[in-house]
Design an enzyme around this catalytic site. Structure first.
Site, short mmCIF file in Angstrom:
data_model
loop_
_atom_site.label_atom_id
_atom_site.label_comp_id
_atom_site.label_asym_id
_atom_site.label_seq_id
_atom_site.Cartn_x
_atom_site.Cartn_y
_atom_site.Cartn_z
N LYS A 1 0.88 -6.46 2.18
CA LYS A 1 1.30 -7.19 3.38
C LYS A 1 1.67 -8.60 2.97
CE LYS A 1 -1.18 -4.53 6.82
NZ LYS A 1 0.00 -3.96 7.49
N HIS B 1 1.25 7.72 2.27
CA HIS B 1 2.70 7.58 2.13
C HIS B 1 3.16 7.56 0.66
CE1 HIS B 1 2.28 6.73 6.27
NE2 HIS B 1 2.06 5.44 6.18
#
Ligand SMILES: NC(=O)c1ccc[n+]([C@@H]2O[C@H](COP(=O)([O-])OP(=O)(O)OC[C@H]3O[C@@H](n4cnc5c(N)ncnc54)[C@H](OP(=O)(O)O)[C@@H]3O)[C@@H](O)[C@H]2O)c1
Length: 512
Positions: free
Chosen positions: A364, A266
Site C-alpha cells: 500500500k 491474488h
C-alpha cells in the site's frame, strides 16, 4: 416461460455456438451482509449490470439479509442508490422495474434461527411468484469470522438442501482462513454442508478479463509458449501495488497484512496461471488440476531472512498530499507489526521452471496503482553490437498489465535511427481500450453470472487455497519471530531491503 432449465444449460441452444450470450436459468441470489461496503459498491451494481445486459432470467430474485430494520421498499431504495452510483452500464427504468419485482429483504442476525426460517419462507414464496425454481445462491459478504455460523444456519434451516432438479450454492468471500489450519477448519465446516461443486470461493482477480487473458495469450497462440520456460525466461515479477493506505479498514487490515491479504490469494493465483502447464480444456476440473500441480511445486527460499521482505508505510507524500504513516492511522496499535508491503522470492520445482525465480510483491502507499505480470527474458547470448551500442542491451520482456490501462506490452531492443548501430529498448503495445469496442465487464459481474450458471472455472478450489497457505505460513511464522517490518516512505516503491533482495541476484524491480 424461459426455455432454460435449472442447471443453467439451454437445451434449445446449439452448444457449439459460442457467440450466443450465456444467460442464467431461473434463479435467485441471497446476499448476507447486504448493508456492507462490498455489497453496495460491487455486488448490487453487478446484479443490475447483468440484468441490463439481458443475462439474468425474467424472474430473477435478489434477497438481502442484514440486521437493519428495513422493509422491502427500504432495501430496494438502497439497491437503487448503489446502482445509480456504482453501476457500469447506464440506468434504464424498464430494467429496474423488472428487477425490483423480485427484491426482498429479510431482517435478522446470523444466530437468529427465526430469521433463517423467514428467509426460507421468502424463498418459497419467490419460487411461486417469480419462478425461481428453487435455485438459489447464498453470497456470504460478511465478516470472515461469521462464515461458519452462516453456513451452519443454512444447514440447520434446510436452506442448503437441494430438492430434485434444483440447486443451492454457497459463495464465500475472501479471506478464506488466516493460515493453513484455519483454512482447513473452514473447509471442513463448509464441506459438512455443501458438496465441492456447490462451493464458489471468490478471488475477484480471476474474474478480471486481463487475468483470463493470460490463458488466451499462452494457449491460443503459438509464438509465446515455446519460449515460456527456463531456457529463455530469466525471471518473473508479479506486482500488485496500491497507491492508497488502509483507509477506514483498520479493523480488517491490522493483524492480517499485505501478504495474507494479497499474496496468499491474488498473487499466487496469478503465479499459477502464468506458470501452469496447458490444461486439457478450459473446464473447472482440468484448470484446477494444473493450478494445483504448479502450486504444489512452489518452493520457498532457504534463507527467509534474505529472500522475503516486509515493510510498513511511514509518513510521506502521495499525489501532492502529505499523508501519515501506518502506525499513526486511526485504530492501529502504534506497536503493530502488520506488513503493508510484502515481497517474496519463490521457485518452482519442475522441469519448465527450475532455477527461474518468481518475485512477488504487493504494498500500500506505493508509487502508483498497478497490477502486472512481467516475464523477463534472458539477455541475448552474444551481441555483435557491443562496440557501438551506447548502453548495455536490455532484457526482452512480456508484461501483462492487469490493471489499470489493461493490455500487454512486449519490450525489445531496436536500432535508433542514425548512422551508428545504437540499440535502445522500445515497446509494442496492445491496449484493450484501443483494440475492442466493448468495455470489460466488472469482475463481480462475471463471477456472479458464473455462480448462477454453475461454472466453477474461475473459483479456487479447496486444494488451491490450502496449498497457498502452506506456501505462506512459514514466511508469516518467520516474520512473527524476527524483528519488525522495515519502514518505507509513502509514495515510494517500498523498503530498501526489497531492492537489495533483487540486487543480490543481479536484478532490479521494474518501476511500472
Ligand atoms: N469491501 C471490500 O472491498 C472487500 C473486498 C474483498 C473482500 N471483501 C470481503 O467481503 C466481506 C464483506 O466485506 P465488507 O467490506 O462489505 O464488510 P462490512 O462493510 O463490514 O459489512 C459486513 C456486513 O455483515 C453484516 N453483519 C455483520 N455481523 C452480522 C451479524 N451478526 N448478523 C447479521 N449481519 C451481520 C453487516 O450488517 P450491519 O449493517 O447490520 O452491521 C454488514 O452488512 C468480508 O469477508 C471481506 O473480507 C471485501
Amino acid at each position: 416461460m424461459s426455455p432454460l432449465n435449472g442447471s443453467g444449460a439451454n437445451p434449445l441452444r446449439d452448444p457449439a455456438d459460442r457467440r450466443l450470450p450465456r444467460i442464467a436459468g431461473p434463479s435467485g441470489l441471497v446476499i448476507f451482509g447486504v448493508t456492507g461496503d462490498l455489497s453496495r459498491k460491487k455486488l448490487m451494481p453487478a446484479v443490475y449490470d447483468l440484468a441490463n445486459r439481458g443475462l439474468l432470467p425474467p424472474g430473477f430474485s435478489l434477497v438481502g439479509f442484514a440486521r437493519r430494520d428495513w422493509e422491502d421498499e427500504d432495501f430496494a431504495q438502497v439497491v437503487h442508490d448503489a446502482v445509480k452510483e456504482h453501476a457500469r452500464t447506464p440506468f434504464r427504468e424498464e430494467v429496474w422495474q423488472q428487477l425490483i419485482q423480485g427484491m426482498r429483504f429479510v431482517q435478522g442476525t446470523f444466530d437468529d434461527d427465526e430469521a433463517f426460517e423467514r428467509l426460507r419462507s421468502t424463498i418459497d414464496e419467490l419460487d411461486k411468484q417469480q419462478g425461481t425454481g428453487g435455485n438459489f445462491a447464498f453470497y456470504l459478504s460478511v465478516p470472515p469470522g461469521a462464515f461458519p455460523v452462516v453456513i451452519q444456519q443454512l444447514k440447520k434451516s434446510g436452506l442448503a438442501d437441494q430438492s430434485k432438479g434444483s440447486w443451492r450454492r454457497a459463495v464465500i468471500e475472501k479471506p478464506f482462513g488466516h493460515d493453513l489450519k484455519s483454512a482447513e477448519e473452514l473447509n471442513k465446516v463448509v464441506h459438512e454442508v455443501f458438496e465441492p461443486d456447490q462451493v464458489f470461493r471468490i478471488d475477484h482477480y480471476l474474474g478480471k478479463e486481463t487475468v483470463q487473458n493470460i490463458l488466451a495469450l499462452r494457449f491460443a497462440n503459438t509464438m509465446f509458449e515455446p519460449i515460456w520456460n527456463r531456457s529463455y525466461v530469466d525471471h518473473v515479477q508479479i506486482t500488485m501495488a496500491e497507491d492508497i493506505g488502509i483507509g477506514g479498514r483498520a479493523g480488517y487490515y491490522d493483524g492480517i497484512g499485505a501478504a495474507r491479504d494479497v499474496i496468499q490469494n491474488h498473487l499466487l493465483q496469478l503465479l499459477a496461471l502464468t506458470a501452469m502447464e496447458e490444461p486439457s480444456s478450459f473446464g473447472a476440473d482440468a484448470l484446477a488440476r494444473e493450478k494445483t500441480k504448479v502450486l504444489g511445486a512452489v518452493r520457498l527460499p532457504k534463507d527467509l531472512g534474505a529472500d522475503t521482505v516486509r515493510g510498513q508505510y511511514a509518513a510521506g507524500w502521495q499525489g501532492g498530499e502529505k499523508v501519515i504513516g501506518y502506525l499513526q492511522e486511526d485504530g492501529i496499535d502504534p506497536e503493530s507489526k502488520t506488513d503493508t508491503y510484502a515481497a517474496l522470492k519463490l521457485e518452482i520445482d519442475n522441469r519448465r521452471w527450475a532455477g527461474v525465480p518468481f518475485y512477488l510483491r504487493t504494498g500500500k502507499r506505493l508509487g502508483r496503482r498497478v497490477t502486472e505480470i512481467a516475464v523477463v527474458f534472458q539477455r541475448a547470448p552474444h551481441s555483435p553490437f557491443d562496440h557501438t551500442a551506447t548502453e548495455e542491451l536490455g532484457q526482452n520482456a512480456i508484461v501483462i498489465r492487469v490493471q489499470p490501462d489493461e493490455g500487454i506490452t512486449v519490450r525489445f531492443g531496436s536500432k535508433v535511427p542514425g548512422t551508428s548501430m545504437e540499440i535502445r529498448d522500445v515497446s509494442m503495445d496492445f491496449a484493450y481500450g484501443e483494440s475492442f469496442t466493448e468495455s470489460s465487464p466488472e469482475a463481480y459481474e462475471r463471477l456472479i453470472l458464473d455462480v448462477l450458471l454453475g461454472d466453477a472455472n474461475l473459483f479456487p478450489r479447496t486444494e488451491e487455497v490450502e496449498l497457498s497457505w502452506k506456501i505462506l505460513d512459514p514466511v508469516e511464522e518467520y516474520w512473527d519471530e524476527h524483528g519488525r517490518p522495515a519502514q518505507y516512505k509513502s509514495g515510494t516503491w517500498g523498503p530498501a531491503e526489497a531492492d537489495e533482495m533483487l540486487a543480490r541476484d543481479g536484478r532490479s524491480w521494474r518501476r511500472p
